[in-house]
Design an enzyme around this catalytic site. Structure first.
Site, short mmCIF file in Angstrom:
data_model
loop_
_atom_site.label_atom_id
_atom_site.label_comp_id
_atom_site.label_asym_id
_atom_site.label_seq_id
_atom_site.Cartn_x
_atom_site.Cartn_y
_atom_site.Cartn_z
N LYS A 157 12.07 34.83 -3.80
CA LYS A 157 10.88 34.89 -4.66
C LYS A 157 10.77 33.53 -5.38
O LYS A 157 11.74 33.04 -5.93
CB LYS A 157 11.02 36.01 -5.67
CG LYS A 157 9.75 36.52 -6.23
CD LYS A 157 10.00 37.85 -6.99
CE LYS A 157 8.85 38.78 -6.83
NZ LYS A 157 9.04 40.07 -7.49
N GLU A 213 8.30 56.49 -9.68
CA GLU A 213 7.81 57.20 -10.87
C GLU A 213 7.97 58.70 -10.75
O GLU A 213 8.28 59.38 -11.73
CB GLU A 213 6.34 56.84 -11.11
CG GLU A 213 6.11 55.42 -11.62
CD GLU A 213 6.09 54.36 -10.52
OE1 GLU A 213 6.22 54.74 -9.33
OE2 GLU A 213 5.94 53.18 -10.84
N ARG A 255 0.64 59.02 -9.91
CA ARG A 255 1.34 59.61 -8.75
C ARG A 255 2.40 60.62 -9.17
O ARG A 255 2.92 61.35 -8.34
CB ARG A 255 1.96 58.53 -7.88
CG ARG A 255 3.01 57.69 -8.52
CD ARG A 255 3.63 56.72 -7.52
NE ARG A 255 2.63 56.05 -6.71
CZ ARG A 255 2.93 55.16 -5.74
NH1 ARG A 255 4.17 54.85 -5.51
NH2 ARG A 255 1.99 54.60 -5.04
C1 LIG Z 1 3.60 52.63 -8.13
C2 LIG Z 1 3.78 51.25 -8.70
N1 LIG Z 1 4.70 51.07 -9.68
C3 LIG Z 1 4.88 49.85 -10.22
C4 LIG Z 1 4.13 48.78 -9.80
C5 LIG Z 1 4.30 47.45 -10.47
N2 LIG Z 1 4.78 46.44 -9.53
C6 LIG Z 1 3.99 45.58 -8.96
S1 LIG Z 1 4.79 44.54 -7.95
C7 LIG Z 1 6.28 45.25 -8.34
C8 LIG Z 1 7.56 44.78 -7.75
C9 LIG Z 1 7.45 44.81 -6.25
O1 LIG Z 1 8.66 44.38 -5.68
P1 LIG Z 1 8.66 44.14 -4.12
O2 LIG Z 1 8.02 45.26 -3.42
O3 LIG Z 1 10.06 43.82 -3.74
O4 LIG Z 1 7.72 42.88 -3.91
P2 LIG Z 1 8.00 41.36 -4.35
O5 LIG Z 1 7.25 41.16 -5.64
O6 LIG Z 1 9.48 41.19 -4.49
O7 LIG Z 1 7.43 40.55 -3.21
C10 LIG Z 1 6.10 46.31 -9.21
C11 LIG Z 1 7.19 47.16 -9.74
C12 LIG Z 1 3.18 49.01 -8.79
N3 LIG Z 1 2.37 48.01 -8.34
N4 LIG Z 1 3.04 50.24 -8.25
MG LIG Z 2 11.11 42.10 -3.68
#
Ligand SMILES: Cc1ncc(C[n+]2csc(CCOP(=O)(O)OP(=O)(O)O)c2C)c(N)n1
Ligand SMILES: [Mg+2]
Ligand SMILES: CC(=O)[C@@H](O)[C@H](O)COP(=O)(O)O
Length: 661
Positions: free
Chosen positions: A282, A367, A395
Site C-alpha cells: 500500500k 460488521e 449489513r
Molecule cells: C462493509 C465495509 N466496512 C468498512 C469499510 C471501510 N473500508 C474502506 S476500505 C477499507 C479497508 C480495505 O482493505 P483492503 O480490502 O485490504 O483494501 P486495500 O485498501 O488494502 O487495498 C475499509 C475497512 C467499507 N468500505 N465497507
Molecule cells: Mg489490503
C-alpha cells in the site's frame, strides 16, 4: 521517453506497449496520482499499490466484455485512468466530478459501484452464472483486498464459486492492510503465503529451462507441473484455497508487471474458478505513503505532495470526543470493551486500544460478526461498544435486531459518519440508521448535539444493560456546545419566545441543532413564534414532547437521516396517539441515493440548510395556521406579537447573528 500516459486512450492501447513503456507508464501514473490526489484528497495509498496489477489485468483481460470488478472500489483510480477518465481527476470526489469509486454512469468498464466491502465476489459469481445461462461464458475478474476478504460475504461467494466450473478469476490484492494490519487467521494464512513471493519466478525459471531441454524436457515439465502442487505445498502451504476447490496461483509479486501478466494469463487460460494471490504494498512508490505507518495514506483530504503532510487542520471532531470519552469510561468500568470492524483509528478507538489492549477487538471488515460477537460478550457479562461508520451498520441489521435486540443484550453501537458524508458518494452516507433501527423492539437511540451531550449520551448508553443502545453523530466539524435554555422531561429547550404557546415547535435531532437554531431565527423574522427543542433520545420518544406539541400550532422535525420512517415520523406517530389533530411535518434526507460532493453542497441540494429548513417550515405553518408568509408578521395563531422575542442562551444569541446558511 515521451509521455505514454498522455497517449493512452483506452485499455487496447496498453497491449501495444513495450516492457519499457509499461514501466515508464507505471511511473507516470504514480506521479499523476500523487499530484491529483494531493489536491482533491482521496485514496492514494490503495491506488499506488494497484498500478501494475491494474495495468496487467487490462492487458490480459478484455474489459468491459470480460468484466473487471473492484471490491470496495476505492482502489480503482488506475482503472479509471486506463479507461479514458484521466482528465476527470481534477474533479475527483467533487460535485459533478469523477466519483472516488467505480461509477456505471461514468464508464462501460465500471460494472459495480457499491463502496461497501466484500461484495465483489458475489457480483462475480452472479455475473458468471448469468454468462453461463446466456451461453456467453467468459472470465469475470474480481479484485479483492486482503481486508475485504475478511468479510463474510466473500466466503459465501467463495463457497459458490469454488463449487462451480465457471471462469471466475479472483485477484487477491494482498498488501497486508485494511487501514491497519489486517487481522485474523486468514491474514496469517496470507502472510504465510506472502513470505514466498519468489515462488512464481522460481517456477518460471524451471519451466524455461525444461522447455529448452529437448525430449525429456516437456514430459519432465508435465511431471513437475504435477509436482508444482507439491512444490507449492512445500513452499507455500495454500491448502485453504485449493481444498475449497479453487486453483491457487501465487504468491505473485504484485509490482512485477511480467509476473503479474504471466499469472493472469495462466488464470485466464485455466477457464475455471481460480485465485491469483498478488502481494502488493500500500502506498508503493511514494515514500510518504510507504512510510506512513498508520495506514499508508489509505484515504483523507488534500496534502503537500512533497511531504505527504495533510493540509487539513486537526480541529475538534465528534470522533475525538468519543475517543476521549470511551477511554474515560473504560477507566471507570472494567466491563466496557470496544470492537472495531477494521477501522480502529478512523472510528476513534486507537487510544482505547492503547490503554486497554486486552479489551479492544478488531474483527476485520465483519460488521455482522461484530454485532453477534458483542451479543455474546454481553451475555457473558461485558458491555461491548461497537464503533462503526453508520452506513456500514446497514449489513448488520438482522444481527442487531435478533442477536442483540431479541436477546435484550446490553450492547452499545456508536455510529460515526451518521448523516450526509458527501465526498464518498451514495453508499457512504450514514442516512439510513434512524429509519432502520427504530423498529428494533426495546432499542434506545440517542443523537448528541455537541460534546457535552455526546459524553452524557455515551454514559447513559453504557448504563443500559438490557437492550441495544445506539449513539450517532456526523462527519461534519464539531461546533461549540449548545446549552439548553431549560429542560422539561428530558427534552432540552434550545430557544423559545419568552411566553407560552408558540406557532411552531421545531424538534431538532442531534447535530442538526445549529442549523435548526439558525432556521428558527429566520422563521421568527417571518413573524412566527417558534420553540426549538432537542429531545436527546429518538427512541424511546420522550413523553414530554406531547405537552410541548400541545403548546404549538404545528410541529416540525429536522434530522440528518432519511425522512421516511425517520425520527420525525416516529415523533409524529407518537404525538398523533395523544392528539389526533396535531399537524406535523418532517424535514430530512429524501429517499434517494445522493451523488458525491462536499457535505454542504449535498445538504444544500436537498434543502437541509437553515434556509431550506426555514422555508419549508414557514410554508407548512402558513398552510396550517391560515396565514400567508407575508402577513405572518401579523402574528395570530397560538401566539402573536410584532416580530417575536426570541430567547436562547446568552452566548447562543450572540452566535446566532452569524448563522450558517
Ligand atoms: C462493509 C465495509 N466496512 C468498512 C469499510 C471501510 N473500508 C474502506 S476500505 C477499507 C479497508 C480495505 O482493505 P483492503 O480490502 O485490504 O483494501 P486495500 O485498501 O488494502 O487495498 C475499509 C475497512 C467499507 N468500505 N465497507
Ligand atoms: Mg489490503
Ligand atoms: C473506502 C473508505 O476508506 C471509506 O470508508 C471512506 O473513505 C472513509 O472516509 P472518511 O474516514 O474520510 O469518512
Amino acid at each position: 521517453m515521451s509521455s505514454v500516459l498522455n497517449r493512452l486512450s483506452g485499455p487496447a492501447d496498453l497491449r501495444q506497449l513495450s516492457t519499457d513503456e509499461l514501466a515508464f507508464l507505471a511511473i507516470e501514473i504514480r506521479d499523476f496520482l500523487v499530484r491529483k490526489v494531493s489536491r482533491t484528497g482521496g485514496h492514494l495509498g490503495p491506488n499506488l499499490g494497484a498500478v501494475e496489477l491494474t495495468l496487467a489485468l487490462h492487458r490480459v483481460f478484455d474489459s468491459p466484455t470480460e468484466p473487471i470488478l473492484f471490491d470496495t472500489g476505492h482502489q480503482s483510480y488506475v482503472h479509471k485512468i486506463i479507461t479514458g477518465r484521466r482528465d476527470g481527476f481534477d474533479g475527483l470526489r467533487q460535485a459533478d466530478g469523477l466519483s472516488g469509486y467505480p461509477s456505471r454512469a461514468e464508464s462501460e468498464h465500471d460494472w459495480i459501484e457499491n463502496s461497501h466491502a466484500s461484495t465483489a465476489l458475489s457480483y462475480a459469481d452472479g455475473m458468471a452464472k448469468a454468462f453461463d445461462v446466456r451461453g456467453a461464458r467468459r472470465p469475470v475478474v474480481a479484485v479483492v483486498g486482503d481486508g475485504a476478504l475478511t468479510g463474510g460475504m466473500c466466503w459465501e461467494a467463495l463457497n459458490n464459486i469454488a463449487g462451480s466450473d465457471r471462469p471466475v478469476v479472483i485477484v487477491v490484492n494482498d498488501n497486508g492492510r485494511s487501514y491497519s494490519p489486517t487481522i485474523g487467521g486468514l491474514a496469517n494464512q496470507l502472510a504465510g503465503l506472502r513470505l514466498r513471493p519468489g515462488y512464481e519466478r522460481m517456477l518460471q525459471n524451471v519451466k524455461g529451462t525444461l522447455e529448452r531441454t529437448p525430449l525429456v524436457g516437456p514430459p519432465l515439465y508435465d511431471a513437475l507441473h504435477g509436482f508444482k502442487r507439491g512444490v507449492k505445498d512445500l513452499l507455500a502451504p495454500q491448502g485453504m484455497f485449493e481444498d475449497l476447490g479453487l486453483k491457487y496461483i501465487g504468491p505473485v509479486d504484485g509490482h512485477d508487471q511480467a509476473a503479474l501478466e504471466h499469472a493472469f494469463g495462466l488464470a485466464r487460460q485455466f477457464g475455471g474458478p481460480v485465485l491469483v494471490h498478488c502481494v502488493t504494498r500500500k502506498g508503493y512508490g511514494y515514500a510518504p505513503a510507504e512510510n506512513h505507518l498508520a495506514d499508508h495514506m489509505h484515504g483523507g483530504g488534500a496534502f503537500d505532495p512533497e511531504t505527504g503532510v495533510s493540509l487539513s487542520s486537526g480541529g475538534r471532531s465528534w470522533t475525538k470526543v468519543f475517543s476521549d470519552e470511551i477511554v474515560r469510561q473504560g477507566r471507570e468500568r472494567d466491563d466496557v470493551v470496544a470492537i472495531t470492524a477494521a477501522m480502529l483509528d478512523p472510528v476513534g478507538l486507537g487510544a482505547f486500544a492503547e490503554e486497554f489492549p486486552s479489551r479492544c477487538f478488531d474483527v476485520g471488515i465483519a460488521e455482522q460478526h461484530a454485532l453477534t460477537s458483542a451479543a455474546g460478550m454481553a451475555a457473558a457479562g461485558l458491555h461491548p461498544v461497537i464503533a462503526l461508520y453508520a452506513t456500514f451498520l446497514n449489513r448488520a441489521f438482522d444481527q442487531l435486531l435478533m442477536d442483540v435486540g431479541l436477546h435484550r443484550a446490553g450492547v452499545t453501537v456508536v455510529l460515526d459518519r451518521a448523516g450526509v458524508t458527501g465526498e464518498d458518494g451514495a453508499s457512504h452516507n450514514g442516512m439510513w440508521d434512524l429509519a432502520m433501527l427504530g423498529i428494533v423492539p426495546g432499542i434506545h437511540i440517542t443523537a448528541p448535539r455537541d460534546e457535552q451531550t455526546l459524553r452524557t449520551g455515551l454514559a447513559q448508553c453504557l448504563d443500559i444493560a438490557d437492550a441495544p443502545s445506539v449513539l450517532r453523530y456526523p462527519k461534519t466539524a464539531l461546533g461549540p456546545d449548545i446549552p439548553a435554555v431549560r429542560s422539561t422531561g428530558g427534552v432540552d429547550v434550545l430557544a423559545e419566545p419568552d411566553s407560552g404557546p408558540v406557532d411552531i415547535l421545531l424538534i431538532s435531532v442531534g447535530a442538526m441543532a445549529a442549523d435548526a437554531l439558525a432556521a428558527a431565527g429566520r422563521i421568527a423574522e417571518a413573524g412566527y413564534t417558534v420553540r426549538v427543542v432537542d429531545p436527546r433520545w429518538v427512541t424511546p420518544v420522550p413523553p414530554a414532547l406531547s405537552a410541548l406539541a400541545a403548546d404549538a400550532g404545528v410541529v416540525v422535525t429536522v434530522e440528518d437521516g432519511v425522512v421516511v420512517n425517520g425520527a420525525g415520523s416516529r415523533f409524529a406517530q407518537f404525538l398523533r396517539e395523544g392528539s389526533p389533530t396535531v399537524h406535523t411535518r418532517e424535514i430530512g434526507i429524501p429517499v434517494e441515493f445522493l451523488d458525491h460532493g462536499k457535505v454542504a453542497e449535498v445538504r444544500a441540494a436537498i434543502g437541509l440548510t437553515p434556509r431550506g429548513i426555514s422555508r419549508r417550515t414557514i410554508e407548512f405553518a402558513a398552510a396550517v395556521l391560515g396565514r400567508g408568509i407575508a402577513d405572518g408578521k401579523a402574528g395570530g395563531g397560538a401566539a402573536s406579537g410584532e416580530g417575536t422575542v426570541f430567547t436562547t442562551s446568552p452566548e447562543l444569541s450572540r452566535r446566532s447573528e452569524h448563522r450558517p446558511d
